[in-house]
Motif scaffolding. Structure first.
Motif, PDB file in Angstrom:
ATOM      1  N   GLY A 149       0.838  -1.194   0.000  1.00 24.40           N
ATOM      2  CA  GLY A 149       0.000   0.000   0.000  1.00 24.40           C
ATOM      3  C   GLY A 149       0.869   1.239   0.000  1.00 24.40           C
ATOM      4  O   GLY A 149       1.937   1.260  -0.601  1.00 24.40           O
ATOM      5  N   GLN A 150       0.407   2.275   0.730  1.00 18.39           N
ATOM      6  CA  GLN A 150       1.115   3.559   0.698  1.00 18.39           C
ATOM      7  C   GLN A 150       2.161   3.623   1.803  1.00 18.39           C
ATOM      8  O   GLN A 150       1.930   4.161   2.883  1.00 18.39           O
ATOM      9  CB  GLN A 150       0.089   4.673   0.783  1.00 18.39           C
ATOM     10  N   VAL A 151       3.314   3.069   1.518  1.00 19.52           N
ATOM     11  CA  VAL A 151       4.379   2.965   2.514  1.00 19.52           C
ATOM     12  C   VAL A 151       5.706   2.983   1.753  1.00 19.52           C
ATOM     13  O   VAL A 151       5.758   2.572   0.585  1.00 19.52           O
ATOM     14  CB  VAL A 151       4.173   1.671   3.334  1.00 19.52           C
ATOM     15  N   SER A 152       6.769   3.457   2.413  1.00 16.84           N
ATOM     16  CA  SER A 152       8.034   3.644   1.682  1.00 16.84           C
ATOM     17  C   SER A 152       8.700   2.352   1.239  1.00 16.84           C
ATOM     18  O   SER A 152       9.227   2.260   0.145  1.00 16.84           O
ATOM     19  CB  SER A 152       9.019   4.433   2.536  1.00 16.84           C
ATOM     20  N   ARG A 153       8.726   1.350   2.147  1.00 18.20           N
ATOM     21  CA  ARG A 153       9.426   0.112   1.786  1.00 18.20           C
ATOM     22  C   ARG A 153       8.514  -1.099   1.917  1.00 18.20           C
ATOM     23  O   ARG A 153       8.588  -1.847   2.899  1.00 18.20           O
ATOM     24  CB  ARG A 153      10.660  -0.071   2.685  1.00 18.20           C
ATOM     25  N   PRO A 154       7.659  -1.302   0.914  1.00 25.74           N
ATOM     26  CA  PRO A 154       6.801  -2.489   0.968  1.00 25.74           C
ATOM     27  C   PRO A 154       7.661  -3.752   0.870  1.00 25.74           C
ATOM     28  O   PRO A 154       8.776  -3.699   0.357  1.00 25.74           O
ATOM     29  CB  PRO A 154       5.910  -2.331  -0.270  1.00 25.74           C
ATOM     30  N   GLY A 155       7.158  -4.860   1.378  1.00 22.67           N
ATOM     31  CA  GLY A 155       7.927  -6.100   1.298  1.00 22.67           C
ATOM     32  C   GLY A 155       7.477  -7.086   2.361  1.00 22.67           C
ATOM     33  O   GLY A 155       6.517  -6.828   3.090  1.00 22.67           O
ATOM     34  N   VAL A 156       8.181  -8.213   2.430  1.00 21.62           N
ATOM     35  CA  VAL A 156       7.871  -9.228   3.438  1.00 21.62           C
ATOM     36  C   VAL A 156       8.888  -9.114   4.570  1.00 21.62           C
ATOM     37  O   VAL A 156      10.089  -9.066   4.315  1.00 21.62           O
ATOM     38  CB  VAL A 156       7.927 -10.647   2.825  1.00 21.62           C
TER      39      VAL A 156
END
Ligand SMILES: Cc1cc2nc3c(=O)[nH]c(=O)nc-3n(C[C@H](O)[C@H](O)[C@H](O)COP(=O)(O)O)c2cc1C
Ligand code: SF4
Ligand code: FES
Lengths: 157, 455
Positions: free
Chosen positions: B243-250
């Motif tokens: 979504g709206q976030v700087s570092r998407p990931g797992v």
């Protein structure tokens, strides 16, 4: 009726022999035929039914349940664009609109030369690459106007 | 922090058996094989591991319901359908450490007495099926899988089944139906899969991430596992951040980690210049939290429950202050309307109506009582369906509207004159029978249905 390739027939036969019930091979058969014929229409339904000793109604009923099995033939390649919530938050909607407009088709439509089908799909489990999509079975993303037009030019060649 | 699931996910060539084995792969399986099945079940029960597919059911307890009989084969089904919007952690594990998943499958299969296991992957994960097929081949060639796993005399075959595009195949009985070559219509329980599942035989369905915890539990012991995390939330959780976030990931997070700290540190906070508005903590099937609510929450089962939401699949979706809630909710509602299998009426009709009403609201054709209609539709669905999808579809609708009501109210037509009709028209009370003007207006219009639900 066109014959299925030997490779496809062998794959279906393997699934049928390997598994604990013949019916179980139906899902695999649908996938194999979809990949080869790009559709599971009335002809394909009859062929699968004969191969697995099932009624055509049974095969048809299962085929129509799944989004990736299509009654009408798809293009030689399928571009799936994710419209899931994470992709939407990252700007997927205008991108999809742009692609469809450029190709002059609607969601699920096929280009006139029959080479490409574009589909808007639900979350494909690749949300950290949003906005994302798939070209056939390969994940692509994050998508931008530039990435997409490059992808489409490469596909046109 | 303790890394249980992602110890080797950054290792290049981890998909190769020799590389994976150098990192300790299959030592947990070996440890399991040296004990009795009951001992393995007890160990997993003692670890406190709970299912990571969404419901959080204790894994060891689920296994203990299986009673193998000589004439009844037992099946283990690994659920890799992963279709909950905002969730991609199983994708990550399957791609980066396939042997970890396979080892988890082997340990669980041994514990429940299964000699056949299936990995059910969603159709979109065809590329991961190739990775897993490679891992299975390597393990077979090395004698880890086969007629006598690691020379123990215990035999196990693992097959892959790819789905073909349907969210409901992730629901455990839907998965079983799909694997049997049927429409994925969930089954009424009882009987539960433990007594009559795949091909009517005793069956356990476990999520990929759940199984991936097992090798560590086997080598490090239940006590160590139970010591990681908080109270009834043992271990770590994979969070799929998007979504709206700087570092998407797992990210692998120790249970109990404060949500906002996680968002700001691992997630890198909001995009520059934006503020957090809301967050869905566990996939779209759980209630959304406003930024204020999220402030007190930690990432574990108990804290989420106390905040009125759920850890779910760990699919965390961040909304910043530019996000508009009505179109976001419409998108989510459309997902459930599309994915409802249509087997039961409250879900089939309810999901269709909710999407339909939201759509007309956004098209500027809303009616004054639409928000209440949406909330009421949800009330009439909850607890009245065969599987959890019906309830799941209600959570986003009710929580978005309750928590962000002004944004939805702004879409409503101007409020009608609140005074009762007899005061306005100078009639006697009898005309009150006509009901409030809104109802009158609604009744005089033809009743339109939602688009026919696809069956
Ligand atoms: C509509 C619906 C969709 C689901 N989708 C998934 C899924 O994609 N993956 C999954 O592991 N569990 C999913 N579940 C949960 C499964 O029914 C089941 O509880 C889970 O696979 C059990 O594994 P666990 O005990 O290891 O969590 C879903 C449940 C519902 C009601
Ligand atoms: S709740 Fe919905 S998805 Fe589940 S069985 Fe009923 S109609 Fe199908
Ligand atoms: S929302 Fe697009 S991949 Fe998940």
């Amino acid at each position: 009726m066109r014959r299925l390739s030997d490779r496809a027939l062998a794959e279906i036969e393997t699934a049928r022999r390997e598994e604990d019930s013949a019916r179980h091979a139906l899902l695999t058969a649908l996938r194999v035929v979809q990949e080869e014929r790009r559709q599971v229409g009335p002809d394909e339904v009859v062929q699968i039914a004969a191969l697995l000793s099932l009624s055509p109604a049974t095969v048809e009923g299962v085929a129509r349940f799944y989004d990736q099995i299509s009654e009408e033939a798809t293009g030689r390649q399928v571009l799936s664009l994710c419209r899931g919530i994470s992709c939407q938050l990252c700007g997927a909607d205008p991108l999809a609109r742009e692609v469809l407009d450029n190709l002059g088709i609607e969601d699920g439509g096929r280009t006139q030369d029959g080479s490409l089908t574009v589909r808007l799909v639900e979350c494909i489990g690749n949300c950290d690459q949003a906005p994302t999509g798939m070209l056939d079975t390969a994940f692509v993303g994050p998508l931008t106007s530039t990435v997409l037009s490059e992808l489409l030019t490469r596909w046109r060649r | 922090m303790t890394r249980i699931l992602t110890r080797h996910t950054d290792q290049p060539d981890q998909v190769q058996l020799d590389v994976a084995r150098r990192g300790g792969a299959y030592q947990g399986f070996e440890a399991a094989l040296s004990r009795s099945r009951q001992e393995v079940i007890q160990e997993v029960e003692a670890s406190g591991l709970r299912g990571r597919g969404g419901a959080g059911f204790p894994t060891g307890r689920k296994w203990s319901f299986i009673h193998p009989a000589p004439d009844r084969p037992v099946y283990l089904l690994c659920n890799a359908d992963e279709s909950e919007p905002g969730t991609f952690k199983d994708h990550y594990l399957l791609k980066r450490d396939p042997h970890l998943v396979l080892e988890g499958i082997a340990i669980a299969a041994y514990a429940i007495g299964a000699h056949k296991a299936y990995l059910y992957l969603r159709g979109e994960y065809a590329s991961l099926a190739m990775v897993m097929a490679g891992a299975i081949e390597q393990a077979k060639a090395a004698g880890i899988l086969g007629d006598s796993c690691l020379g123990s005399g215990y035999g196990l075959r693992v097959s892959i089944q790819l789905g073909a595009g349907a969210y409901i195949c992730g629901e455990e009985t839907g998965l079983i139906q799909s694997l049997e070559g049927r429409r994925a219509y969930p089954r009424v329980r009882p009987p539960f899969p433990a007594s009559a599942g795949f091909l009517d035989q005793p069956t356990v369905v476990n999520n990929v991430e759940t199984l991936a915890n097992l090798p560590w539990i086997m080598t490090e012991g239940a006590d160590r596992y139970a010591g990681v995390g908080t109270g009834r939330s043992a271990g770590t959780k994979l969070v799929s951040l998007s979504g709206q976030v700087s570092r998407p990931g797992v990210y692998e997070v120790t249970m109990g980690r404060p949500l906002l700290q996680f968002l700001n540190e691992e997630g890198g906070g909001m995009p520059p210049g934006r503020q957090l508005k809301a967050v869905i903590p566990g996939g779209t099937s759980v209630p959304i939290l406003s930024a204020d609510e999220a402030a007190g929450v930690t990432i574990d089962y108990e804290s989420m429950q106390a905040a009125g939401t759920m850890l779910g699949s760990g699919g965390m979706i961040a909304f910043d202050d530019t996000a508009q809630m009505p179109p976001a909710l419409l998108r989510i509602a459309e997902f459930y309307a599309h994915e409802s299998c249509g087997e039961c009426t409250p879900c089939r009709e309810g999901t269709g109506w909710m999407a339909w009403v939201l759509k007309r609201l956004l098209a500027g054709e809303g009616r004054v009582n639409d928000l209440d209609l949406l909330l009421r539709t949800g009330d009439n669905m909850e607890g009245r369906t065969i599987c959890g999808l019906g309830d799941a579809a209600v959570q986003p609708v009710q929580s978005f509207i309750r928590k962000f009501r002004p944004e939805f109210e702004a879409l409503l037509p101007p409020a009608p004159d609140p005074s009762p009709p007899w005061q306005r028209h100078g009639h006697g009370p009898r005309s009150a029978r006509m009901g409030p003007p809104a109802v009158e207006a609604a009744l005089s219009e033809p009743v339109e249905g939602p688009p026919t639900a696809s069956l």
